[in-house]
Motif scaffolding. Structure first.
Motif, PDB file in Angstrom:
ATOM      1  N   LYS A  56       0.807  -1.227   0.000  1.00 32.13           N
ATOM      2  CA  LYS A  56       0.000   0.000   0.000  1.00 32.13           C
ATOM      3  C   LYS A  56       0.836   1.272   0.000  1.00 32.13           C
ATOM      4  O   LYS A  56       0.381   2.314  -0.423  1.00 32.13           O
ATOM      5  CB  LYS A  56      -0.930   0.019   1.217  1.00 32.13           C
ATOM      6  CG  LYS A  56      -1.997  -1.017   1.187  1.00 32.13           C
ATOM      7  CD  LYS A  56      -2.847  -0.929   2.425  1.00 32.13           C
ATOM      8  CE  LYS A  56      -3.866  -2.055   2.413  1.00 32.13           C
ATOM      9  NZ  LYS A  56      -4.707  -2.055   3.607  1.00 32.13           N
ATOM     10  N   ASP A  57       2.064   1.197   0.483  1.00 33.49           N
ATOM     11  CA  ASP A  57       2.918   2.378   0.592  1.00 33.49           C
ATOM     12  C   ASP A  57       3.782   2.621  -0.642  1.00 33.49           C
ATOM     13  O   ASP A  57       4.544   3.584  -0.686  1.00 33.49           O
ATOM     14  CB  ASP A  57       3.831   2.244   1.819  1.00 33.49           C
ATOM     15  CG  ASP A  57       3.026   2.175   3.107  1.00 33.49           C
ATOM     16  OD1 ASP A  57       1.976   2.835   3.174  1.00 33.49           O
ATOM     17  OD2 ASP A  57       3.453   1.450   4.032  1.00 33.49           O
ATOM     18  N   THR A 116       0.204   6.223  -6.940  1.00 29.72           N
ATOM     19  CA  THR A 116      -0.005   5.354  -5.789  1.00 29.72           C
ATOM     20  C   THR A 116      -1.206   4.485  -6.117  1.00 29.72           C
ATOM     21  O   THR A 116      -1.977   4.801  -7.026  1.00 29.72           O
ATOM     22  CB  THR A 116      -0.276   6.154  -4.503  1.00 29.72           C
ATOM     23  OG1 THR A 116      -1.403   7.002  -4.721  1.00 29.72           O
ATOM     24  CG2 THR A 116       0.926   6.988  -4.111  1.00 29.72           C
TER      25      THR A 116
END
Length: 161
Positions: free
Chosen positions: A11-12, A42
């Motif tokens: 997720k990062d 992202t």
């Protein structure tokens, strides 16, 4: 800029790069040049669906609709798009490979963000030029009412008994 869909399981993870667009695919009457373009992506991979969030900062040279002069524009885009291997939904961008190029997607987002009619600060429509005049519709109608068709003027001299 190539994206690996499996890297977004984390997720990062942030994909960040500068994209250089050649001017051969640009419409010179709308966008002359994309001077610079920085993209940050992202997202999250949900097995069937890849959701990507784009932050795009681009410098664009547009064309003034009135004077045809160059107009520098700053384009900032913050949007989310969905990608999938599945072709069924038209709202989802289809991808064939887990590693894919996003240049066309970024280019489309930039082009859609630049207005079709760009007016440079202080530019005004010309009133006339070589071979043309600008007039209102009422002026045009009045002028055409007064005109006679020269093709029929020879018939005015014919005497009929």
């Amino acid at each position: 800029m190539k994206i690996n869909r499996y890297l977004f399981k984390n997720k990062d993870y942030v994909a960040s790069d500068d994209i250089v667009f050649s001017s051969e695919h640009l419409d010179p009457s709308h966008i002359k040049e994309i001077s610079s373009c920085h993209v940050e992506v992202t997202g999250q991979d949900y097995d069937e669906l890849l959701v990507l969030h784009f932050k795009i900062d681009a410098e664009v040279i547009g064309v003034c609709s009135y004077s045809l002069e160059d107009v520098p524009l700053t384009v900032k885009i913050d949007t989310t798009l969905n990608f999938s291997f599945d072709e069924e939904d038209e709202d989802i961008i289809h991808i064939d490979n887990p590693i894919f190029d996003i240049d066309e997607v970024v280019y489309s987002l930039i082009v859609s963000e630049v207005p079709l009619k760009i007016v440079k600060k202080g530019a005004k429509l010309p009133n006339s030029g070589n071979g043309y005049r600008v007039m209102s519709e009422e002026e045009y109608k009045k002028e055409n009412e007064k005109k006679t068709d020269s093709r029929w003027s020879k018939l005015d001299n014919i005497e009929l008994d």
